[in-house]
Design an enzyme around this catalytic site. Structure first.
Site, PDB file in Angstrom:
ATOM      1  N   CYS A  56       0.813  -1.212   0.000  1.00 21.09           N
ATOM      2  CA  CYS A  56       0.000   0.000   0.000  1.00 21.09           C
ATOM      3  C   CYS A  56       0.849   1.266   0.000  1.00 21.09           C
ATOM      4  CB  CYS A  56      -0.885   0.038   1.239  1.00 21.09           C
ATOM      5  SG  CYS A  56      -1.921  -1.408   1.414  1.00 21.09           S
ATOM      6  N   ARG A  93       5.224   0.081  -5.997  1.00 16.85           N
ATOM      7  CA  ARG A  93       5.177  -0.770  -4.803  1.00 16.85           C
ATOM      8  C   ARG A  93       4.276  -1.980  -4.995  1.00 16.85           C
ATOM      9  NH1 ARG A  93       6.551   2.895  -0.351  1.00 16.85           N
ATOM     10  NH2 ARG A  93       5.279   1.795   1.139  1.00 16.85           N
ATOM     11  N   TRP A 115      -2.793  -2.829  -1.553  1.00 19.23           N
ATOM     12  CA  TRP A 115      -2.381  -4.206  -1.821  1.00 19.23           C
ATOM     13  C   TRP A 115      -3.143  -5.033  -0.793  1.00 19.23           C
ATOM     14  CZ3 TRP A 115       0.322  -8.153   0.784  1.00 19.23           C
ATOM     15  CH2 TRP A 115       0.792  -9.181  -0.026  1.00 19.23           C
ATOM     16  N   ASN A 171      -1.672   1.703   5.591  1.00 22.51           N
ATOM     17  CA  ASN A 171      -0.717   0.736   5.040  1.00 22.51           C
ATOM     18  C   ASN A 171      -0.293  -0.158   6.195  1.00 22.51           C
ATOM     19  OD1 ASN A 171       1.507  -0.577   3.947  1.00 22.51           O
ATOM     20  ND2 ASN A 171       2.835   1.209   4.062  1.00 22.51           N
ATOM     21  N   GLY A 172      -0.377  -1.481   6.025  1.00 24.40           N
ATOM     22  CA  GLY A 172       0.023  -2.380   7.112  1.00 24.40           C
ATOM     23  C   GLY A 172      -1.171  -3.155   7.633  1.00 24.40           C
ATOM     24  N   GLU A 216      17.221 -18.243  -7.443  1.00 23.78           N
ATOM     25  CA  GLU A 216      16.784 -16.948  -7.993  1.00 23.78           C
ATOM     26  C   GLU A 216      16.141 -17.139  -9.376  1.00 23.78           C
ATOM     27  OE1 GLU A 216      16.212 -13.995  -7.190  1.00 23.78           O
ATOM     28  OE2 GLU A 216      16.489 -12.728  -8.945  1.00 23.78           O
ATOM     29  N   LYS A 222      12.362 -16.011 -10.024  1.00 22.30           N
ATOM     30  CA  LYS A 222      12.042 -15.024 -11.065  1.00 22.30           C
ATOM     31  C   LYS A 222      10.998 -15.581 -12.033  1.00 22.30           C
ATOM     32  CE  LYS A 222      13.330 -12.006 -10.172  1.00 22.30           C
ATOM     33  NZ  LYS A 222      14.079 -11.178  -9.276  1.00 22.30           N
ATOM     34  N   GLU A 232       7.625 -15.773 -10.329  1.00 21.84           N
ATOM     35  CA  GLU A 232       7.078 -14.444 -10.047  1.00 21.84           C
ATOM     36  C   GLU A 232       6.399 -13.819 -11.253  1.00 21.84           C
ATOM     37  OE1 GLU A 232       9.542 -11.780  -6.939  1.00 21.84           O
ATOM     38  OE2 GLU A 232      10.732 -12.416  -8.641  1.00 21.84           O
ATOM     39  N   HIS A 246      17.663 -36.710  -4.698  1.00 22.17           N
ATOM     40  CA  HIS A 246      16.918 -36.974  -3.464  1.00 22.17           C
ATOM     41  C   HIS A 246      15.472 -36.479  -3.548  1.00 22.17           C
ATOM     42  CE1 HIS A 246      20.540 -38.313  -1.510  1.00 22.17           C
ATOM     43  NE2 HIS A 246      21.161 -37.204  -1.906  1.00 22.17           N
ATOM     44  N   LYS A 306       6.310  -4.591  -4.658  1.00 23.74           N
ATOM     45  CA  LYS A 306       7.741  -4.280  -4.728  1.00 23.74           C
ATOM     46  C   LYS A 306       8.325  -4.126  -3.336  1.00 23.74           C
ATOM     47  CE  LYS A 306      11.470  -2.917  -6.959  1.00 23.74           C
ATOM     48  NZ  LYS A 306      12.193  -4.105  -7.465  1.00 23.74           N
TER      49      LYS A 306
HETATM   50  C1  G6P Z   1       9.454  -8.296  -2.791  1.00 17.22           C
HETATM   51  C2  G6P Z   1       9.989  -7.987  -4.186  1.00 17.22           C
HETATM   52  C3  G6P Z   1      11.315  -8.721  -4.408  1.00 17.22           C
HETATM   53  C4  G6P Z   1      12.291  -8.357  -3.304  1.00 17.22           C
HETATM   54  C5  G6P Z   1      11.713  -8.607  -1.918  1.00 17.22           C
HETATM   55  C6  G6P Z   1      12.571  -7.996  -0.821  1.00 17.22           C
HETATM   56  O1  G6P Z   1       9.084  -9.629  -2.717  1.00 17.22           O
HETATM   57  O2  G6P Z   1       9.056  -8.380  -5.169  1.00 17.22           O
HETATM   58  O3  G6P Z   1      11.846  -8.357  -5.664  1.00 17.22           O
HETATM   59  O4  G6P Z   1      13.449  -9.129  -3.461  1.00 17.22           O
HETATM   60  O5  G6P Z   1      10.431  -7.990  -1.795  1.00 17.22           O
HETATM   61  O6  G6P Z   1      12.530  -6.604  -0.935  1.00 17.22           O
HETATM   62  P1  G6P Z   1      13.691  -5.655  -0.499  1.00 17.22           P
HETATM   63  O7  G6P Z   1      13.190  -4.280  -0.844  1.00 17.22           O
HETATM   64  O8  G6P Z   1      13.864  -5.840   0.983  1.00 17.22           O
HETATM   65  O9  G6P Z   1      14.912  -6.024  -1.254  1.00 17.22           O
END
Ligand code: G6P
Length: 607
Positions: free
Chosen positions: A2, A27, A74, A98-99, A479, A483, A486, A502, A602
């Site tokens: 948010c 965000r 969000w 927010n939160g 990663e 990715k 995501e 395993h 984000k």
């Molecule tokens: C979210 C984003 C990721 C990021 C993670 C941690 O999940 O989509 O891309 O790696 O948060 O965020 P930060 O701002 O702490 O790197």
């Protein structure tokens, strides 16, 4: 996550708020809304989905008023519908939030028993109804807000406007960021400096537990006990220029192509190519003596920390723990006397990483953070912050910020190794040279774009994908899988190549691409054997390797992408780029929302 904005302005509030919300879009959100004070009352417009929908609503049905609040939501409690979108309001008050208000269920029961009628399932509405009851009981807005804050638990930021008080805006911060912007005869609230940057560069950040009374004349701050406090007004360096996509289709694509520049800019901060030495700023702990390091972060940043552990343990021989922050914060690990921690975060606002920071500091650890946003809460709350010079990253899925985090961690590992007497000057020169070559090599990797797009056409058909790597490339396999999940919504798993037999080997058939990250080097033969095991069961091997690796894998790998010959030390940075490119091209082929994938944010400012 948010985003909050607010204004006590001179002109129409709604266009200004909408514009500020656009700067918070990065965000991640799924609905949006604006409320203003109009003719002694409150009016609002809200819309499901992107800001374009809200803009359409405002075009059809304008919202006058010079004081107001805006929000990108969000969803946490309640679906992302117009009804659940903020601002939530009664006839007396409107609130954006927010939160999470954690004791919302208990408050709702109490308020309902007193006759309150709720319209939504959101936790936010409990705060609105609580304020409304206090106002109905005769309290003035400031007193009601202060009293309501005492009743709510959780991590949040709030902003509120009140009917009949046309020049008043209240805000509060408890675990989620909020900044006050000082304009000329107008005042602002925003989740971050970016939201406010074109409006004003004079910013004051609320501290934990603070709340603020904003009028056109200025701001009065109060701490958690209600005592008046001063908060410093700083001149923010954040640029208000809207970050554009240039000639790229997506921010993610643009940001991927920024790898060479960002890596060069970041490495230049921490190493001297002429003397071939790492140059670290003053650290809050002595790497020669520190008994143990705790590395923690969330999401991709955690995977960078995971690589950091391999590097720091391997080169400097410092025992390290690497743990996701959401686990670390509740695991209550024993922390050594004189220990230190490294936090990694692009935004510097991630709620779990911030909670881990508090735990680590309470446990006597010196905290060093690696962040991309210099004015972030994490940068300010840490004992020292090392900056990644990645510039604004808008795509929700981290790309250039991730490799920049790796660059800083690589420099730290070398610097720590030297401090502990574990590295000769010759070795340091070799490793710094390897890093100096990284931006050039990154540019060469990007030249493989067309080849990777071909591979993407194959991967896009798959339902499941397996990424394999060993050693410091194991976190990069994770990663790659993260990715792909995501942004393309294809199920993918990252695995340590040696662990494949395993479990994941049971999944392998001719429909499952097995993507291997396997530069030639000490672990190459081992990984090659694991790939043969997968190939023997019909698995379709797609390998990222170098020229020597390609020669060895050629016989059984269906696709081989040849990356530049590089020092194995730098491989995690270089091998990240093709897996990010692959995910990007698969997502484009699948037609997903690459920059703002569904359900993701984000900056994750809730638990
Ligand atoms: C979210 C984003 C990721 C990021 C993670 C941690 O999940 O989509 O891309 O790696 O948060 O965020 P930060 O701002 O702490 O790197």
């Amino acid at each position: 996550m948010c985003g909050i904005v607010g204004v006590v302005g001179r002109g129409e509030a709604a266009p200004l708020l909408l514009d500020a919300l656009r700067r918070l879009e990065y965000r991640g959100y799924d609905s949006a809304g604006i409320a203003t004070l109009v003719g002694g009352g409150i009016d609002r417009r809200r819309a499901e989905g992107k800001l374009g929908n809200l803009a359409g609503v405002l075009e059809r049905n304008a919202l006058p008023g010079t004081t107001g609040i805006g929000h990108t939501r969000w969803a946490t409690h309640g679906a992302p519908t117009e009804r659940n979108a903020h601002p939530h309001a009664t006839t007396r008050v409107a609130v954006v939030h927010n939160g999470i208000i954690e004791n919302h269920a208990e408050l709702r029961t109490e308020l309902e028993s007193q006759g309150a009628l709720f319209e939504t399932e959101t936790d936010t509405e409990t705060f609105v109804r609580l304020l409304d009851r206090l106002l109905a009981d005769g309290l003035e807005p400031v007193a009601a807000f202060g009293a309501a804050l005492k009743r709510v638990h959780g991590a949040f930021a709030l902003a509120a406007v009140f009917a009949g008080h046309p020049r008043l805006l209240l805000g509060a911060r408890q675990g989620a960021p909020l900044a006050v912007g000082f304009g000329e005869g107008e005042m602002f609230l925003g989740s971050d400096a970016l939201a406010l940057a074109p409006l004003t560069r004079r910013i004051a950040y609320l501290e934990e537990g603070d709340w603020v009374v904003v009028t056109e004349e200025g701001a009065r701050f109060f701490d958690v006990d209600g005592a008046a406090v001063e908060r410093t007004v700083v001149q923010t360096a954040v640029s208000g220029a809207v970050v554009g996509k240039g000639n790229y289709r997506h921010f993610m694509e643009k940001e991927l192509h920024e790898h060479p520049a960002v890596l060069g800019d970041t490495l230049r901060q921490y190493l001297d190519p002429r003397s071939q030495e790492v140059r670290l700023p003053r650290l809050p702990f002595d790497p020669a003596r520190v008994p143990r390091l705790t590395l923690t972060a969330c999401g991709s940043a955690f995977l960078a920390a995971h690589v950091g552990r391999y590097w720091i343990e391997g080169l400097a021989r410092i025992p390290c723990d690497a743990d996701v922050a959401s686990e670390l914060r509740y695991r209550d690990p024993p922390l050594p006397d004189g220990g230190a921690a490294i936090l990694v975060s692009q935004s510097g606002e991630t709620a779990d990483t911030m909670a881990a920071l508090k735990l680590l500091k309470a446990g006597g650890q010196q905290v060093l953070s690696i962040v991309n946003v210099p004015e972030s809460t994490m940068a300010r709350a840490s004992d020292a912050a090392l900056l990644t010079v990645a510039g604004p990253e808008v795509g929700v899925a981290s790309t250039k910020a991730f490799t920049a985090q790796l660059a800083v961690l690589a420099c730290l590992a070398i610097g720590f190794a030297r401090a502990r007497g574990k590295m000769t000057p010759q070795e340091e020169a070799r490793l710094t040279q390897a890093l100096v070559a990284v931006p050039g090599h990154a540019a060469e990797v990007l030249e493989q774009d067309a080849r990777i797009r071909e591979l993407a056409a194959e991967v896009a058909k798959a339902r499941d994908v397996l990424f394999l790597g060993r050693g410091s490339l194991y976190p990069i396999a994770l990663e790659g899988a993260l990715k792909l999940k995501e942004i393309s919504y294809i199920h993918a798993e990252g695995y340590a190549a040696g662990e494949m037999k395993h479990g994941p080997i049971a999944l392998i058939d001719s429909n499952v691409p097995v993507i291997a990250l396997c530069p030639s080097g000490p672990l190459f033969e081992k990984t090659a054997s694991n790939l043969q095991e997968a190939a023997a069961r019909g698995g379709r091997i797609m390998a990222f390797t170098d020229a020597a690796g390609a020669a060895a894998l050629g016989r059984f790998a269906e696709h081989v992408v040849v990356l530049p010959d590089a020092d194995p030390f730098a491989a995690p940075i270089l091998y990240t780029i093709p897996v990010q490119l692959l995910a990007y091209h698969v997502a484009v082929l699948k037609g997903t929302d690459v920059d703002q994938p569904r359900n993701l944010a984000k900056s994750v400012t809730v638990e």
